[in-house]
Design a protein around this motif. Structure first.
Motif, PDB file in Angstrom:
ATOM      1  N   UNK A   1      -9.331 -53.611  15.427  1.00  0.00           N
ATOM      2  CA  UNK A   1      -9.527 -53.017  16.746  1.00  0.00           C
ATOM      3  C   UNK A   1      -9.512 -51.486  16.704  1.00  0.00           C
ATOM      4  N   UNK A   2      -8.708 -50.935  15.814  1.00  0.00           N
ATOM      5  CA  UNK A   2      -8.639 -49.478  15.720  1.00  0.00           C
ATOM      6  C   UNK A   2      -9.958 -48.887  15.260  1.00  0.00           C
TER       7      UNK A   2
ATOM      8  N   UNK B   1     -21.650 -55.254  25.075  1.00  0.00           N
ATOM      9  CA  UNK B   1     -20.611 -56.179  24.613  1.00  0.00           C
ATOM     10  C   UNK B   1     -20.521 -56.096  23.102  1.00  0.00           C
ATOM     11  N   UNK B   2     -19.290 -55.973  22.595  1.00  0.00           N
ATOM     12  CA  UNK B   2     -19.090 -55.821  21.154  1.00  0.00           C
ATOM     13  C   UNK B   2     -17.957 -56.734  20.712  1.00  0.00           C
ATOM     14  N   UNK B   3     -17.969 -57.064  19.421  1.00  0.00           N
ATOM     15  CA  UNK B   3     -16.832 -57.766  18.831  1.00  0.00           C
ATOM     16  C   UNK B   3     -15.786 -56.743  18.418  1.00  0.00           C
ATOM     17  N   UNK B   4     -14.551 -57.193  18.370  1.00  0.00           N
ATOM     18  CA  UNK B   4     -13.461 -56.256  18.092  1.00  0.00           C
ATOM     19  C   UNK B   4     -13.272 -55.984  16.609  1.00  0.00           C
TER      20      UNK B   4
ATOM     21  N   UNK C   1     -10.135 -55.996   8.369  1.00  0.00           N
ATOM     22  CA  UNK C   1     -10.389 -54.620   8.780  1.00  0.00           C
ATOM     23  C   UNK C   1     -11.181 -53.812   7.782  1.00  0.00           C
ATOM     24  N   UNK C   2     -12.045 -54.481   7.002  1.00  0.00           N
ATOM     25  CA  UNK C   2     -12.799 -53.772   5.965  1.00  0.00           C
ATOM     26  C   UNK C   2     -14.130 -53.242   6.456  1.00  0.00           C
ATOM     27  N   UNK C   3     -14.547 -53.582   7.662  1.00  0.00           N
ATOM     28  CA  UNK C   3     -15.875 -53.178   8.135  1.00  0.00           C
ATOM     29  C   UNK C   3     -15.997 -51.664   8.233  1.00  0.00           C
ATOM     30  N   UNK C   4     -14.956 -50.993   8.737  1.00  0.00           N
ATOM     31  CA  UNK C   4     -15.032 -49.540   8.916  1.00  0.00           C
ATOM     32  C   UNK C   4     -15.164 -48.822   7.581  1.00  0.00           C
TER      33      UNK C   4
END
Length: 702
Positions: free
Chosen positions: A344-345, A414-417, A680-683
């Protein structure tokens, strides 16, 4: 996200049918190949390495071999034994029978067991008209070159076919690919001796120099030559009598054909039906493979054709068109979240860094039990554009509907978290909404965590599959899904269809279809890029795709009446729903059967090179189209090395997902929402890939 769907029963129980069916079909296929001499058999006979024993050198054409002793006989003077190998043949056997009946002559038919099982009516006709039947083995393969197991099966299955066709067994045997006694040479002789020890009377043919007046056994295949030569013999004045083998040579008091019991009849009938299943299966597979290959190639050609049209088409919905204004209005961004503390961050940071600054970001917590709310509130305290609302766990669709109550802007994203946006993604995403007919826009979702093989496979699927499809869907005006990871909507369009429905597990697909039916158009903005985290294990991938596929089936069924409607709804229904049904339901359902046939062709048939060449050719076409798709998306084409492995492993998994989803859907099972574990690896992945693209001079955003 969690949802209120309950699971009535475990859909894995439906796999029992598939587990039982596929081995039966593969067995029938293998048996059919065996009957065609493609498995453990040869339709040709090699040259002999040693002659027949001395005791058989001058033997007559009818033999009984007992160890080293050979007892033989010939036809009496003036007696002709007409014998026909192979068949029964649906064209020539009835004609030969009519010719023999006209001249009141009887003959001996050495039938193939496989043909007898295929045409049992002709077997009964041969016997009914007073002719004799012997065995030419089941497939007519060279017994000298066959394995011991095959030789046994060749003889036993032929007897079983005769039992099933007309309730008899025979003691006459003609070795395939042999003529006169000297041709029983080499490896054939031990087989002949073994068959004779089992009670068979071996029947060869006389040498060509022997005349009808001397008594002769003539051998023919069931062809036009046999018909012509039979006619000549039947009118030959030197042939005073035409007899069957057992009538002309009375070497034993046991009849050549004897009736069998009920059990043997039942087993024979089962063999006939099993062979019929194999023939039908092969015929059906041949047709299915032809159609499936044609559709697959046609789909690839059409995808490339429409992708080029999408690139070159007039910019009717794009910024820069002189009659479309640039949208700078405020935008509401809805971020539903359930236990998303890992991602989410990164999602909120990317949204706040957007070049489109006029944002209302609403985080809807769906009853999280981790630090999701705490992290979101930290951003809300630092930036007034972020707002956090909470609800009890009710599912993603309910969370989005809850967030819509707080929307104050004419446009909603609309987005996924777990999604990370490029800086200009929102600005680019909302521009097509300047056209008054456009109600929704799909963005371009890219795989962030693609370092491992499973991630690379999904990366190829997103670019080669999803994005090429979206380009085609936009040109054909039948976009089937605005992905939950990145999609823009008109607020009034959303309100007009009642928000998001909770009827299906694919709320994004359901919403997109509802917009089409309400008269809105849906387009694809490939330059609006967002990075997402995909499943990192086969178990997670299975759960995610199972939910997607099952939800898509629900949405297709819910909106099935669109195919009968007019305007945008009708175009979507007849184009989009038909495409989904054909390429995402029907062909995947047939895929395991096709793969079984391809595996069989590669491993068990006499022409595996042809099968492999076909597969490699199809792979080459897919590689070329995938390379084009990667180029359109500004991606490295060296990723293509993973495509062959994707076809061998990943594709099978996706097909099994479709099969289970269809079976569960038809069986009335209800699925619960199965949330994927996020790391949380997408960022981090987005930053790494973007930097690498910049170093190579590729466009990070376009």
């Amino acid at each position: 996200m969690a949802a209120r769907h309950k699971q009535a029963r475990d859909p894995r129980a439906h796999w029992l049918l598939l587990i039982l069916t596929l081995p039966i079909l593969f067995g029938a296929l293998l048996f059919q190949g065996w009957t065609q001499n493609e498995v453990d058999g040869s339709p040709t006979k090699p040259a002999c390495t040693e002659p027949v024993p001395q005791a058989a050198t001058d033997a007559g054409p009818v033999l009984a071999v007992h160890g080293d002793r050979v007892k033989s006989a010939s036809m009496p003077a003036g007696t002709v034994a007409l014998t026909y190998d192979g068949g029964p043949d649906p064209y020539w056997t009835p004609r030969l029978l009519a010719l023999l009946k006209k001249h009141r002559a009887h003959a001996t038919f050495f039938l193939s067991g496989a043909k007898a099982a295929q045409y049992p009516d002709l077997v009964r006709q041969i016997r009914a008209e007073g002719h004799e039947i012997g065995s030419n083995t089941y497939t007519g393969a060279d017994l000298g070159a066959a394995s011991a197991a095959r030789r046994t099966l060749e003889l036993r299955l032929t007897q079983s076919a005769f039992a099933g066709a007309d309730g008899f067994r025979t003691s006459l045997l003609r070795m395939p690919l042999t003529t006169a006694v000297p041709t029983l040479c080499g490896a054939e002789w031990p087989v002949a001796r073994s068959a004779s020890a089992d009670g068979y009377l071996l029947v060869a043919a006389d040498r060509s120099g022997r005349k009808p007046a001397d008594g002769v056994v003539r051998q023919f295949s069931q062809t036009s030559v046999a018909y012509r030569e039979t006619g000549k013999l039947l009118t030959d004045p030197n042939a005073r009598r035409f007899a069957t083998i057992s009538e002309g040579v009375r070497t034993t008091k046991t009849p050549a054909m004897a009736e069998v019991g009920a059990i043997e009849r039942w087993l024979g009938t089962g063999l006939i039906w099993f062979q019929k299943l194999g023939r039908s299966f092969v015929a059906a597979l041949t047709w299915v493979l032809t159609v499936a290959a044609g559709l697959g190639l046609l789909r690839l050609f059409v995808l490339v054709l429409f992708a080029r049209a999408h690139v070159k088409r007039l910019e009717r919905y794009r910024p820069g068109a002189p009659w479309l204004r640039e949208i700078r209005d405020p935008v509401t961004v809805l971020v539903p979240a359930y236990n998303e503390e890992a991602g989410i961050g990164g999602t909120l940071r990317s949204l706040l860094a957007s070049t489109h600054q006029r944002l209302q970001i609403i985080v809807i917590d769906d009853g999280s039990s981790d630090r999701t709310v705490e992290i979101a509130n930290e951003y809300a305290h630092r930036d007034p554009r972020v707002q956090v609302v909470c609800q009890s766990n009710a599912g993603k669709a309910a969370a989005l509907n809850h967030g819509l109550r707080y929307a104050r802007c004419p446009y909603v994203v609309m987005v996924d978290s777990d999604t990370v946006f490029e800086a200009d993604a929102i600005q680019r995403l909302i521009q097509p909404l300047a056209h008054p007919a456009v109600g929704a826009v799909s963005g371009n979702t890219k795989v962030g965590n693609r370092k491992r093989l499973l991630g690379r496979w999904q990366h190829l699927e997103y670019v080669f599959g999803f994005n090429l499809d979206r380009r085609m869907f936009e040109v054909l005006e039948c976009m089937t899904t605005v992905p939950g990871a990145i999609g823009a909507f008109r607020l009034d369009a959303l309100m007009g269809v009642g928000g998001l429905s909770e009827d299906t597990l694919a709320e994004d697909t359901d919403l997109t279809m509802a917009l089409w039916r309400a008269g809105w158009r849906v387009v694809y903005e490939e330059t609006a890029i967002a990075w997402t985290e995909v499943p990192t294990s086969l178990r997670q991938l299975w759960r995610q795709r199972y939910r997607w596929c099952y939800g898509t089936l629900q949405a297709m069924w819910k909106h099935r009446r669109a195919v009968l409607e007019v305007g945008p709804a009708g175009r979507f229904g007849r184009r989009g729903l038909s495409y989904l049904f054909l390429f995402q339901v029907v062909l995947p359902l047939l895929a395991p059967v096709i793969d079984v046939f391809m595996l069989y062709s590669a491993l068990f048939t006499s022409s595996p090179v042809k099968s492999m060449a076909t597969w490699i050719g199809f792979l080459a076409v897919q590689m070329a189209v995938a390379a084009y798709a990667l180029r359109l998306d500004g991606e490295r084409r060296r990723t293509l090395w993973a495509l062959p492995f994707q076809l061998l492993v990943y594709r099978q998994l996706m097909y099994l997902v479709v099969i289970q989803s269809v079976v569960a859907f038809l069986g009335g099972s209800r699925l619960k929402w199965q949330r994927m574990h996020r790391s949380g690896t997408a960022a981090a992945a987005a930053q790494h890939i973007g930097k690498a693209a910049g170093d190579r001079g590729l466009p990070v955003t376009r």
